[in-house]
Scaffold this active site. Sequence first.
Site, short mmCIF file in Angstrom:
data_model
loop_
_atom_site.label_atom_id
_atom_site.label_comp_id
_atom_site.label_asym_id
_atom_site.label_seq_id
_atom_site.Cartn_x
_atom_site.Cartn_y
_atom_site.Cartn_z
N SER A 24 31.96 14.46 13.84
CA SER A 24 31.57 13.31 13.03
C SER A 24 32.68 12.30 12.78
O SER A 24 32.41 11.15 12.45
CB SER A 24 30.97 13.75 11.69
OG SER A 24 31.98 14.12 10.79
N LYS B 287 35.05 12.69 5.65
CA LYS B 287 34.39 11.39 5.82
C LYS B 287 35.34 10.28 5.37
O LYS B 287 36.35 10.52 4.73
CB LYS B 287 33.11 11.31 4.98
CG LYS B 287 32.07 12.36 5.28
CD LYS B 287 31.48 12.23 6.65
CE LYS B 287 30.54 13.39 6.94
NZ LYS B 287 30.26 13.54 8.34
#
Length: 190
Positions: free
Chosen positions: A35, A81
């Site tokens: 990700s 993230k």
Amino acid sequence: MRTFFRDILTTLIIASVIFFGLQNTIQSFIVDGPSMNYSFHDGERILVNKLIYKFHEPQRGDVIILEAPQEYGSSSTPFIKRIIGLPGETVEVKDGIVYIRQANGKSLTLDEPYITLNTRRDFKGETLAENEYFVMGDNRNNSDDSRHFGGIERQSIIGKAWLSIWPPQYWGLVNSYPVAKSTGNLTSNK
């Protein structure tokens, strides 16, 4: 003999203070999944600064480690993230570009040098609450992030990614990219 035991006790106390001090300030984290490609790679080991947000609030562009959202289960591995939206802001993705409407009504467009492929789908989010942040993975087409689970609460942030320590070709400080430019008003009301 008495001095010997005193020295051992002193050494154990100092070692304990250092150990527990480090546990509360720095943590090792292994990137799991794609990700954050190509800023971070699957299996890369980084050190996380758990103390920094005691002194200032998280900033746009910071790479953070956060507890997995509830829908992933309490035993899930923490997520890595990048912070995109701050409390009180609204995030929209249109034609691969991230637009942010700030609480004061001004709009920003993000300049994201860490993105290699723009997202293929549009997104229109709700306004973030006072203690919420909007996070996204750098690999926008292969990331479970705030577009799926919504804003994350401040208390779910474990810390800021600080230093890449393994493998050797990725050694170095983790870059934050506070890059946003004012665009006036968002053109979309959708």
